[in-house]
Design a protein around this motif. Structure first.
Motif, short mmCIF file in Angstrom:
data_model
loop_
_atom_site.label_atom_id
_atom_site.label_comp_id
_atom_site.label_asym_id
_atom_site.label_seq_id
_atom_site.Cartn_x
_atom_site.Cartn_y
_atom_site.Cartn_z
N ALA A 183 8.41 15.27 -2.66
CA ALA A 183 8.33 15.01 -1.21
C ALA A 183 7.99 16.29 -0.46
CB ALA A 183 9.65 14.43 -0.70
N ASP A 184 8.59 17.41 -0.85
CA ASP A 184 8.32 18.69 -0.19
C ASP A 184 6.88 19.14 -0.40
OD1 ASP A 184 10.95 18.75 0.65
OD2 ASP A 184 11.61 20.16 -0.89
N ASP A 185 6.29 18.77 -1.53
CA ASP A 185 4.90 19.18 -1.84
C ASP A 185 3.85 18.27 -1.21
OD1 ASP A 185 5.86 21.28 -3.31
OD2 ASP A 185 5.45 20.39 -5.27
N TRP A 186 4.28 17.11 -0.69
CA TRP A 186 3.32 16.16 -0.10
C TRP A 186 2.62 16.76 1.11
CZ3 TRP A 186 0.51 11.93 -0.59
CH2 TRP A 186 -0.01 11.34 0.56
N THR A 187 1.33 16.58 1.20
CA THR A 187 0.57 16.92 2.40
C THR A 187 -0.29 15.71 2.75
OG1 THR A 187 -1.18 17.93 1.08
CG2 THR A 187 0.49 19.41 2.01
N ASP A 188 -0.42 15.45 4.03
CA ASP A 188 -1.25 14.33 4.45
C ASP A 188 -2.69 14.60 4.10
OD1 ASP A 188 0.71 12.68 5.60
OD2 ASP A 188 0.72 13.90 7.43
N PRO A 189 -3.42 13.58 3.68
CA PRO A 189 -4.84 13.74 3.38
C PRO A 189 -5.61 14.14 4.66
CG PRO A 189 -4.14 11.50 2.90
CD PRO A 189 -2.95 12.23 3.43
N PRO A 190 -6.70 14.86 4.51
CA PRO A 190 -7.44 15.35 5.68
C PRO A 190 -8.32 14.30 6.36
CG PRO A 190 -8.51 16.06 3.66
CD PRO A 190 -7.26 15.34 3.26
N PHE A 191 -8.10 13.04 6.10
CA PHE A 191 -8.93 11.99 6.73
C PHE A 191 -8.09 10.99 7.45
CE2 PHE A 191 -8.34 11.24 2.21
CZ PHE A 191 -7.67 10.04 2.20
N ALA A 208 0.84 -1.21 0.00
CA ALA A 208 0.00 0.00 0.00
C ALA A 208 0.87 1.25 0.00
CB ALA A 208 -0.94 0.00 1.21
N GLU A 209 1.99 1.23 0.73
CA GLU A 209 2.92 2.36 0.74
C GLU A 209 3.48 2.60 -0.66
OE1 GLU A 209 6.03 1.67 3.60
OE2 GLU A 209 4.60 1.37 5.23
N LEU A 210 3.87 1.51 -1.34
CA LEU A 210 4.41 1.65 -2.69
C LEU A 210 3.35 2.21 -3.64
CD1 LEU A 210 6.63 1.23 -4.82
CD2 LEU A 210 5.74 -1.10 -5.12
N ILE A 211 2.15 1.67 -3.59
CA ILE A 211 1.08 2.12 -4.49
C ILE A 211 0.75 3.59 -4.24
CG2 ILE A 211 -1.38 1.84 -5.04
CD1 ILE A 211 -0.90 -1.22 -4.54
N GLU A 212 0.61 3.97 -2.96
CA GLU A 212 0.30 5.36 -2.65
C GLU A 212 1.41 6.30 -3.12
OE1 GLU A 212 -1.24 8.09 1.09
OE2 GLU A 212 -0.01 6.33 1.54
N THR A 213 2.65 5.93 -2.87
CA THR A 213 3.79 6.76 -3.27
C THR A 213 3.90 6.86 -4.78
OG1 THR A 213 4.98 6.16 -1.26
CG2 THR A 213 6.28 7.10 -3.06
N ARG A 214 3.79 5.73 -5.46
CA ARG A 214 3.89 5.72 -6.92
C ARG A 214 2.77 6.54 -7.54
NH1 ARG A 214 2.85 3.82 -11.77
NH2 ARG A 214 4.48 2.96 -13.06
N ASN A 215 1.55 6.35 -7.07
CA ASN A 215 0.42 7.11 -7.62
C ASN A 215 0.61 8.61 -7.39
OD1 ASN A 215 -0.80 4.78 -8.49
ND2 ASN A 215 -2.30 4.70 -6.83
N TYR A 216 1.02 8.98 -6.19
CA TYR A 216 1.24 10.39 -5.89
C TYR A 216 2.34 10.96 -6.80
CZ TYR A 216 3.24 14.54 -3.83
OH TYR A 216 3.76 15.80 -3.67
N PHE A 217 3.48 10.26 -6.93
CA PHE A 217 4.58 10.79 -7.73
C PHE A 217 4.19 10.89 -9.20
CE2 PHE A 217 8.83 10.47 -9.85
CZ PHE A 217 9.30 11.70 -9.42
#
Length: 131
Positions: free
Chosen positions: A123-131, A79-88
């Motif tokens: 990485a600098d632009d990442w913000t945690d989702p509000p949920f 899940a970490e890989l999928i979330e990171t890859r999708n975000y990037f």
């Protein structure tokens, strides 16, 4: 790990071990010497050889690039890989107009310095989702 942590670690990995094009990691091209087996050479490659962007993300999460023949399914890390890859991938599209991360990784004009810089900017632009 959060995507920002994975991306920063991936940038460090590419700076330390190098950037690879065409596959997740650079396959061993040296002869087996000193009693090293093919399996030992592959293990060295998945943990220390130059890597692609996605290979660097995998190494940041698992400590090595995953191989299909020995992949251990871990829901949290996958899940970490999928979330990171999708975000990037989304970040590359939104900020740079790059719509194919793999093609960008393999482009002859894509340098290791550029890859590390963009991983850190994302990485600098990442913000945690509000949920």
């Amino acid at each position: 790990m959060k995507p920002a942590e994975v991306l920063r670690a991936a940038a460090n990995i590419i700076e330390c071990h190098g950037h690879n094009k065409g596959s997740a990691y650079a396959y061993p091209r040296i002869r087996r010497t000193g009693g090293a087996t093919w399996e030992q050479l592959i293990e060295d490659a998945v943990t220390r050889a130059p890597v692609s962007v996605e290979g660097a993300m995998e190494r940041a999460i698992w400590g090595k690039v995953q191989r299909f023949d020995s992949f251990r399914f871990e829901t949290g890390k996958l899940a970490e890989l999928i979330e990171t890859r999708n975000y990037f991938c989304d970040w590359l599209t939104w900020t740079r107009g790059i719509t194919n991360m793999s093609a960008w990784n393999d482009d002859p004009d894509t340098t290791p310095e550029m890859v590390a810089l963009l991983l850190r900017k994302a990485a600098d632009d990442w913000t945690d989702p509000p949920f």
